[in-house]
Each structure stands twice: as structure tokens, then as C-alpha cells.
Write an enzyme that holds these catalytic residues in place. Structure first.
Site, PDB file in Angstrom:
ATOM      1  N   SER A  10       0.858  -1.197   0.000  1.00 18.12           N
ATOM      2  CA  SER A  10       0.000   0.000   0.000  1.00 18.12           C
ATOM      3  C   SER A  10       0.891   1.242   0.000  1.00 18.12           C
ATOM      4  O   SER A  10       1.741   1.412   0.876  1.00 18.12           O
ATOM      5  CB  SER A  10      -0.873   0.017   1.256  1.00 18.12           C
ATOM      6  OG  SER A  10      -1.343   1.327   1.473  1.00 18.12           O
ATOM      7  N   HIS A  35      -1.124  -1.128  -4.292  1.00 20.60           N
ATOM      8  CA  HIS A  35      -2.400  -0.841  -3.634  1.00 20.60           C
ATOM      9  C   HIS A  35      -2.495   0.657  -3.348  1.00 20.60           C
ATOM     10  O   HIS A  35      -1.637   1.223  -2.652  1.00 20.60           O
ATOM     11  CB  HIS A  35      -2.490  -1.649  -2.328  1.00 20.60           C
ATOM     12  CG  HIS A  35      -3.796  -1.567  -1.630  1.00 20.60           C
ATOM     13  ND1 HIS A  35      -4.887  -2.324  -1.994  1.00 20.60           N
ATOM     14  CD2 HIS A  35      -4.196  -0.805  -0.594  1.00 20.60           C
ATOM     15  CE1 HIS A  35      -5.910  -2.040  -1.179  1.00 20.60           C
ATOM     16  NE2 HIS A  35      -5.515  -1.124  -0.334  1.00 20.60           N
ATOM     17  N   ASP A  37      -4.594   3.611  -1.746  1.00 24.89           N
ATOM     18  CA  ASP A  37      -5.656   3.880  -0.765  1.00 24.89           C
ATOM     19  C   ASP A  37      -6.216   5.283  -0.935  1.00 24.89           C
ATOM     20  O   ASP A  37      -5.561   6.271  -0.579  1.00 24.89           O
ATOM     21  CB  ASP A  37      -5.097   3.721   0.653  1.00 24.89           C
ATOM     22  CG  ASP A  37      -4.985   2.259   1.036  1.00 24.89           C
ATOM     23  OD1 ASP A  37      -3.914   1.850   1.522  1.00 24.89           O
ATOM     24  OD2 ASP A  37      -5.968   1.533   0.823  1.00 24.89           O
ATOM     25  N   MET A  39      -8.706   8.041   0.128  1.00 29.75           N
ATOM     26  CA  MET A  39      -9.540   8.418   1.272  1.00 29.75           C
ATOM     27  C   MET A  39     -10.049   9.851   1.063  1.00 29.75           C
ATOM     28  O   MET A  39      -9.277  10.735   0.685  1.00 29.75           O
ATOM     29  CB  MET A  39      -8.724   8.352   2.559  1.00 29.75           C
ATOM     30  CG  MET A  39      -8.164   6.955   2.853  1.00 29.75           C
ATOM     31  SD  MET A  39      -7.251   6.950   4.420  1.00 29.75           S
ATOM     32  CE  MET A  39      -6.427   5.359   4.302  1.00 29.75           C
ATOM     33  N   HIS A  68      -8.294   1.194  -3.978  1.00 29.86           N
ATOM     34  CA  HIS A  68      -9.231   0.924  -2.881  1.00 29.86           C
ATOM     35  C   HIS A  68      -9.928   2.231  -2.525  1.00 29.86           C
ATOM     36  O   HIS A  68      -9.328   3.140  -1.952  1.00 29.86           O
ATOM     37  CB  HIS A  68      -8.404   0.372  -1.697  1.00 29.86           C
ATOM     38  CG  HIS A  68      -9.170   0.181  -0.442  1.00 29.86           C
ATOM     39  ND1 HIS A  68      -8.542  -0.051   0.765  1.00 29.86           N
ATOM     40  CD2 HIS A  68     -10.499   0.175  -0.175  1.00 29.86           C
ATOM     41  CE1 HIS A  68      -9.450  -0.191   1.714  1.00 29.86           C
ATOM     42  NE2 HIS A  68     -10.649  -0.065   1.171  1.00 29.86           N
ATOM     43  N   MET A  70     -12.011   4.412  -0.415  1.00 35.85           N
ATOM     44  CA  MET A  70     -12.619   4.644   0.890  1.00 35.85           C
ATOM     45  C   MET A  70     -13.280   6.025   0.824  1.00 35.85           C
ATOM     46  O   MET A  70     -12.766   7.040   1.330  1.00 35.85           O
ATOM     47  CB  MET A  70     -11.556   4.590   2.006  1.00 35.85           C
ATOM     48  CG  MET A  70     -11.087   3.169   2.297  1.00 35.85           C
ATOM     49  SD  MET A  70      -9.577   3.098   3.254  1.00 35.85           S
ATOM     50  CE  MET A  70      -8.369   3.210   1.927  1.00 35.85           C
ATOM     51  N   MET A 140     -11.149  -6.100   5.035  1.00 37.89           N
ATOM     52  CA  MET A 140     -10.322  -5.207   5.846  1.00 37.89           C
ATOM     53  C   MET A 140     -10.003  -5.884   7.171  1.00 37.89           C
ATOM     54  O   MET A 140     -10.922  -6.326   7.885  1.00 37.89           O
ATOM     55  CB  MET A 140     -11.084  -3.909   6.146  1.00 37.89           C
ATOM     56  CG  MET A 140     -11.360  -3.015   4.970  1.00 37.89           C
ATOM     57  SD  MET A 140      -9.912  -2.284   4.254  1.00 37.89           S
ATOM     58  CE  MET A 140      -9.196  -1.424   5.593  1.00 37.89           C
ATOM     59  N   GLY A 145      -8.820   3.707   7.097  1.00 39.71           N
ATOM     60  CA  GLY A 145      -8.489   5.100   7.379  1.00 39.71           C
ATOM     61  C   GLY A 145      -7.083   5.352   7.848  1.00 39.71           C
ATOM     62  O   GLY A 145      -6.618   6.494   7.876  1.00 39.71           O
ATOM     63  N   ASP A 178      -6.452  -6.803   3.901  1.00 45.31           N
ATOM     64  CA  ASP A 178      -5.862  -5.470   3.864  1.00 45.31           C
ATOM     65  C   ASP A 178      -5.717  -4.885   5.262  1.00 45.31           C
ATOM     66  O   ASP A 178      -6.693  -4.512   5.888  1.00 45.31           O
ATOM     67  CB  ASP A 178      -6.788  -4.571   3.004  1.00 45.31           C
ATOM     68  CG  ASP A 178      -6.249  -3.170   2.836  1.00 45.31           C
ATOM     69  OD1 ASP A 178      -6.951  -2.360   2.189  1.00 45.31           O
ATOM     70  OD2 ASP A 178      -5.156  -2.888   3.335  1.00 45.31           O
ATOM     71  N   GLY A 179      -4.404  -4.855   5.724  1.00 46.26           N
ATOM     72  CA  GLY A 179      -4.159  -4.141   6.960  1.00 46.26           C
ATOM     73  C   GLY A 179      -3.540  -4.999   8.043  1.00 46.26           C
ATOM     74  O   GLY A 179      -4.061  -6.070   8.368  1.00 46.26           O
ATOM     75  N   GLY A 200       1.371  -2.178   3.989  1.00 42.22           N
ATOM     76  CA  GLY A 200       1.932  -0.831   3.811  1.00 42.22           C
ATOM     77  C   GLY A 200       3.144  -0.658   4.703  1.00 42.22           C
ATOM     78  O   GLY A 200       4.286  -0.679   4.261  1.00 42.22           O
TER      79      GLY A 200
HETATM   80  C1  DX5 Z   1      -6.197   1.297   5.588  1.00 42.43           C
HETATM   81  C2  DX5 Z   1      -5.777   0.892   4.184  1.00 42.43           C
HETATM   82  C3  DX5 Z   1      -4.748  -0.199   4.178  1.00 42.43           C
HETATM   83  C4  DX5 Z   1      -3.504   0.163   4.968  1.00 42.43           C
HETATM   84  C5  DX5 Z   1      -2.569  -1.018   5.014  1.00 42.43           C
HETATM   85  O1  DX5 Z   1      -7.350   2.094   5.491  1.00 42.43           O
HETATM   86  O2  DX5 Z   1      -6.873   0.438   3.436  1.00 42.43           O
HETATM   87  O3  DX5 Z   1      -4.416  -0.502   2.827  1.00 42.43           O
HETATM   88  O4  DX5 Z   1      -2.853   1.227   4.347  1.00 42.43           O
HETATM   89  O5  DX5 Z   1      -1.432  -0.573   5.675  1.00 42.43           O
HETATM   90  P1  DX5 Z   1      -0.745  -1.399   6.832  1.00 42.43           P
HETATM   91  O6  DX5 Z   1      -0.145  -2.579   6.137  1.00 42.43           O
HETATM   92  O7  DX5 Z   1       0.273  -0.431   7.338  1.00 42.43           O
HETATM   93  O8  DX5 Z   1      -1.785  -1.788   7.823  1.00 42.43           O
HETATM   94 ZN    ZN Z   2      -6.407  -0.372   1.437  1.00 45.79          ZN
END
Ligand code: DX5
Ligand code: ZN
Length: 223
Positions: A10, A35, A37, A39, A68, A70, A140, A145, A178-179, A200
Site C-alpha cells: 500500500s 495498492h 488507498d 480516502m 481501494h 474509501m 479489511m 483510514g 488489507d491491513g 503498507g
Molecule cells: C487502511 C488501508 C490499508 C492500509 C494497510 O485504510 O486500506 O491498505 O494502508 O497498511 P498497513 O499494512 O500499514 O496496515
Molecule cells: Zn487499502
């Protein structure tokens, strides 16, 4: 033979002021997808980046872009990200409500791969009925976020349920989680039937990105 798990770093954890270099480095270090993100500051409190950043990222890699969303009213944003070069666009069931199936079809109408996302508190049953319309199903394992959160264990059974349903019905849909993915939990998560791991922090905090990506893939690195 189980296909090897794919790694989708990410870029939320990248240095946004040097995103092109970050993405080129990810590709060099063996990432399978990027990936992205997105937001909007409404669906989640934070604002990250939009379709223009995705367009720029596209110029720095040949890897598929896994976008992705959000955001609220994701259907309104789809066209922008299609034109920016997204290869996958995933939308939250919580943001689409009863428009989830239509939104997935709308993404596909552009020839872009689509996916549904469920947050940690959303049961698998909420999105089970759209699996057949998805190319990707994103679970998730942290609250949307923020990067760098801890993996929420209770989300893993949803991956098993999703994979079971996909295999039973012969669907062509990747399961993505994811996460909170680390080199310590990646294997266990992959063994639950997950096809794509989003990471990420683990990737960007690493001293040796290539090694970490290989470790996330379970140490195997079929080149
Ligand atoms: C959170 C994102 C994830 C996040 C993953 O809202 O959708 O993609 O960035 O990052 P890590 O691996 O640091 O949890
Ligand atoms: Zn994500």
C-alpha cells in the site's frame, strides 16, 4: 498446487513527495500489484490522494494498480479512476448500500476489474451475494483510514468463508486482505485462502524491501 500469494504494497505508507521513486522501487523489489488507498475525508477522517496521483503512479510502473476507494458515493468517482489507469477498483459495501451490485457492474462496464470491500465489523454475509460479480473481494483486517494498525484476528474467518464459497461455486474472484499484515502473520493469513496480501507499513518500514516482500510471500520467491 496453491498459487503463490500476491503482494500488494500500500503506497499509503510511502513518501508522497517521492511517490514515483517509491513505486519504481516496489516493482524492482518484486511487488505484484500497487495498492492505492483513496480516502476522501468523509467516509474516513483522513484525505490521502485522488485520481491524479493514480495517473502519475501509472507512469512509473507496469504493475496493476489496485485502487481501494474509501469514499462516499464511490460510483461517482469510478470514471475518474478508470481514466487514471486503475486495473482494479474496489468499493466498500458500507458506502454503496443497496447500490453495491450496480456499482460493481458499472466498474466492469469500463473493462476494469471490480471488487467489494467489507470493513472489520461488517459480516461476510453482507457481501456474499455479490461475490459472483467480483474479480476481487477485499476483507479489511484493520479499520479503514489508517496504516500501521494491528491485524484484527476475528476478520480472518471471513477470508475462509469467502474462499470456501468461491471454490464451491467455481467463481473467479481473488480474496484480498488489507491491513496489519506482517512477516509473522503473512503465512497464516495466506493459508486461510487469501490470494493477495496488502501491506503498507511492513514493506515501507523495512530495511530490505525485496527481502520483506519475499518473506511476506512465505519465503518462496518463484522468479
Ligand atoms: C487502511 C488501508 C490499508 C492500509 C494497510 O485504510 O486500506 O491498505 O494502508 O497498511 P498497513 O499494512 O500499514 O496496515
Ligand atoms: Zn487499502
Amino acid at each position: 498446487m496453491k498459487n503463490r500469494v500476491m503482494i500488494a504494497p500500500s503506497i499509503l505508507s510511502a513518501d508522497f513527495a517521492a511517490m514515483g521513486n517509491a513505486v519504481e522501487k516496489l516493482e524492482k523489489c518484486g511487488a505484484d500489484l500497487i495498492h492505492c488507498d483513496i480516502m476522501d475525508g468523509t467516509f474516513v477522517p483522513r484525505i490521502t490522494f485522488g485520481s491524479q496521483m493514480v495517473e502519475s503512479v501509472k507512469r512509473h510502473t507496469a504493475l496493476p494498480l489496485d485502487v481501494h476507494l474509501m469514499v462516499v458515493n464511490p460510483a461517482d468517482k469510478v470514471k475518474d479512476f478508470v481514466e487514471a489507469g486503475a486495473d482494479y477498483i474496489t468499493v466498500h459495501a458500507e458506502a454503496c448500500g443497496d447500490k453495491l451490485k450496480d456499482t460493481l457492474a458499472y466498474i466492469r462496464s469500463f473493462g476494469v476489474k471490480c471488487g467489494a470491500v467489507i470493513s472489520p465489523d461488517t459480516p461476510f454475509a453482507k457481501a456474499e451475494s455479490v461475490l459472483e460479480y467480483c474479480d476481487m473481494f477485499l476483507i479489511m483486517s484493520v479499520y479503514p483510514g489508517l496504516g500501521g494498525q494491528k491485524f484484527i484476528e476475528r476478520t480472518l474467518p471471513k477470508a475462509e468463508q469467502a474462499k470456501e464459497r468461491i471454490v464451491r461455486d467455481g467463481l473467479k474472484c481473488l480474496v484480498e486482505i488489507d491491513g496489519g499484515i506482517t512477516v509473522d502473520n503473512a503465512r497464516r493469513v495466506a493459508d486461510a485462502g487469501v490470494d493477495v496480501l496488502v501491506a503498507g507499513n511492513t514493506v515501507f518500514k523495512s530495511e530490505d524491501m525485496a527481502k520483506t516482500i519475499m518473506q511476506l510471500r512465505g519465503g518462496k520467491c518463484e522468479v
